[in-house]
Design a protein around this motif. Sequence first.
Motif, PDB file in Angstrom:
ATOM      1  N   PRO A 164     -35.548 -21.741  -0.650  1.00 49.88           N
ATOM      2  CA  PRO A 164     -35.292 -23.180  -0.699  1.00 49.88           C
ATOM      3  C   PRO A 164     -34.920 -23.803   0.646  1.00 49.88           C
ATOM      4  N   LEU A 210     -36.457 -24.265   3.268  1.00 52.70           N
ATOM      5  CA  LEU A 210     -37.104 -23.814   4.505  1.00 52.70           C
ATOM      6  C   LEU A 210     -38.395 -24.585   4.771  1.00 52.70           C
ATOM      7  N   ARG A 238     -34.750 -30.298   9.506  1.00 56.52           N
ATOM      8  CA  ARG A 238     -33.501 -29.922   8.866  1.00 56.52           C
ATOM      9  C   ARG A 238     -32.518 -29.343   9.887  1.00 56.52           C
ATOM     10  N   TYR A 295     -31.014 -24.832  13.198  1.00 59.25           N
ATOM     11  CA  TYR A 295     -32.259 -24.090  12.975  1.00 59.25           C
ATOM     12  C   TYR A 295     -33.342 -24.351  14.028  1.00 59.25           C
ATOM     13  N   ASN A 323     -36.990 -14.589   3.781  1.00 59.07           N
ATOM     14  CA  ASN A 323     -35.823 -15.423   4.086  1.00 59.07           C
ATOM     15  C   ASN A 323     -35.453 -16.150   2.792  1.00 59.07           C
ATOM     16  N   GLY A 370     -33.027 -18.090   2.131  1.00 56.39           N
ATOM     17  CA  GLY A 370     -32.249 -19.326   2.249  1.00 56.39           C
ATOM     18  C   GLY A 370     -30.900 -19.166   1.554  1.00 56.39           C
ATOM     19  N   ALA A 371     -30.427 -20.224   0.917  1.00 55.97           N
ATOM     20  CA  ALA A 371     -29.104 -20.174   0.286  1.00 55.97           C
ATOM     21  C   ALA A 371     -29.050 -19.212  -0.898  1.00 55.97           C
ATOM     22  N   HIS A 417     -26.900 -15.934  -0.844  1.00 56.69           N
ATOM     23  CA  HIS A 417     -25.458 -15.806  -1.017  1.00 56.69           C
ATOM     24  C   HIS A 417     -25.010 -15.709  -2.474  1.00 56.69           C
ATOM     25  N   HIS A 425     -32.955 -14.085   8.565  1.00 55.68           N
ATOM     26  CA  HIS A 425     -32.311 -15.400   8.690  1.00 55.68           C
ATOM     27  C   HIS A 425     -32.505 -15.906  10.101  1.00 55.68           C
ATOM     28  N   LEU A 426     -32.866 -17.175  10.206  1.00 53.53           N
ATOM     29  CA  LEU A 426     -33.009 -17.786  11.526  1.00 53.53           C
ATOM     30  C   LEU A 426     -31.669 -17.824  12.242  1.00 53.53           C
ATOM     31  N   SER A 427     -30.639 -18.232  11.503  1.00 53.28           N
ATOM     32  CA  SER A 427     -29.301 -18.361  12.095  1.00 53.28           C
ATOM     33  C   SER A 427     -28.519 -17.064  11.889  1.00 53.28           C
ATOM     34  N   ILE A 464     -25.903 -15.658  10.085  1.00 56.16           N
ATOM     35  CA  ILE A 464     -25.085 -16.015   8.913  1.00 56.16           C
ATOM     36  C   ILE A 464     -23.681 -15.413   8.974  1.00 56.16           C
ATOM     37  N   ARG A 494     -21.189 -18.121  10.672  1.00 55.42           N
ATOM     38  CA  ARG A 494     -21.143 -19.501  10.164  1.00 55.42           C
ATOM     39  C   ARG A 494     -20.056 -19.614   9.085  1.00 55.42           C
ATOM     40  N   ARG A 546     -21.479 -17.980   3.764  1.00 59.18           N
ATOM     41  CA  ARG A 546     -22.757 -17.435   4.246  1.00 59.18           C
ATOM     42  C   ARG A 546     -22.631 -15.987   4.704  1.00 59.18           C
TER      43      ARG A 546
HETATM   44  C1  DQA Z   1     -30.802 -19.305   6.345  1.00 60.71           C
HETATM   45  C2  DQA Z   1     -29.282 -19.209   6.244  1.00 60.71           C
HETATM   46  C3  DQA Z   1     -28.798 -19.638   4.875  1.00 60.71           C
HETATM   47  O1  DQA Z   1     -27.392 -19.571   4.800  1.00 60.71           O
HETATM   48  C4  DQA Z   1     -29.224 -21.075   4.596  1.00 60.71           C
HETATM   49  O2  DQA Z   1     -28.833 -21.446   3.296  1.00 60.71           O
HETATM   50  C5  DQA Z   1     -30.667 -21.302   4.822  1.00 60.71           C
HETATM   51  C6  DQA Z   1     -31.290 -20.707   6.003  1.00 60.71           C
HETATM   52  C7  DQA Z   1     -31.303 -18.982   7.775  1.00 60.71           C
HETATM   53  O3  DQA Z   1     -32.497 -18.757   7.913  1.00 60.71           O
HETATM   54  O4  DQA Z   1     -30.522 -18.967   8.724  1.00 60.71           O
HETATM   55  O5  DQA Z   1     -31.328 -22.014   4.072  1.00 60.71           O
HETATM   56  O6  DQA Z   1     -31.397 -18.372   5.455  1.00 60.71           O
END
Ligand code: DQA
Length: 142
Positions: free
Chosen positions: A10, A12, A18, A23, A74, A76-77, A80, A100-102, A104, A107, A111
């Motif tokens: 979700p 992405l 975004r 990101y 990936n 996304g949320a 978690h 994950h791009l970031s 986690i 943060r 996460r």
């Molecule tokens: C993410 C990190 C998740 O916490 C976040 O909800 C995302 C992107 C990332 O790619 O860093 O949607 O998966």
Amino acid sequence: MKKILVLNGPNLNLLGVREPDVYGTVTLADIEREVTEYAAGRGASVDCFQSNHEGALIDKLHEARGAYEGIVYNPGAHTHYSYALRDAVSSIDVPTVEVHLSDISAREEFRRISVIAPVCVAQIKGKGKEGYKEAVDVLLAR
Ligand code: DQA
């Protein structure tokens, strides 16, 4: 030729617009093109799928059985909290790398937990779009 599924969860689809401070400005289309080209250079083919819907992602993971040698995912949320997606990954016997791009782990508190990583062969975080290519390397090295 090895077949790899690149799966994105979700929100992405909104990469590029975004939270660019978190990101970056790369779009999902950019990532999908780059990872496809990278994998092709390593002799593998890639199919890409993104959905904002848990059930659609579960269905895609089930369809991956016998169809792909590996999955770059990936979540996304969903990372978690989605035990349903964790169970889907652990049900299909297709090696999956969580990306994950970031970073986690650096943060918000919520996460820092991934309920999906324990059923993946690796987790790559904080490397931006390069993480998707690294995930391909992990899968091809197996
Ligand atoms: C993410 C990190 C998740 O916490 C976040 O909800 C995302 C992107 C990332 O790619 O860093 O949607 O998966």
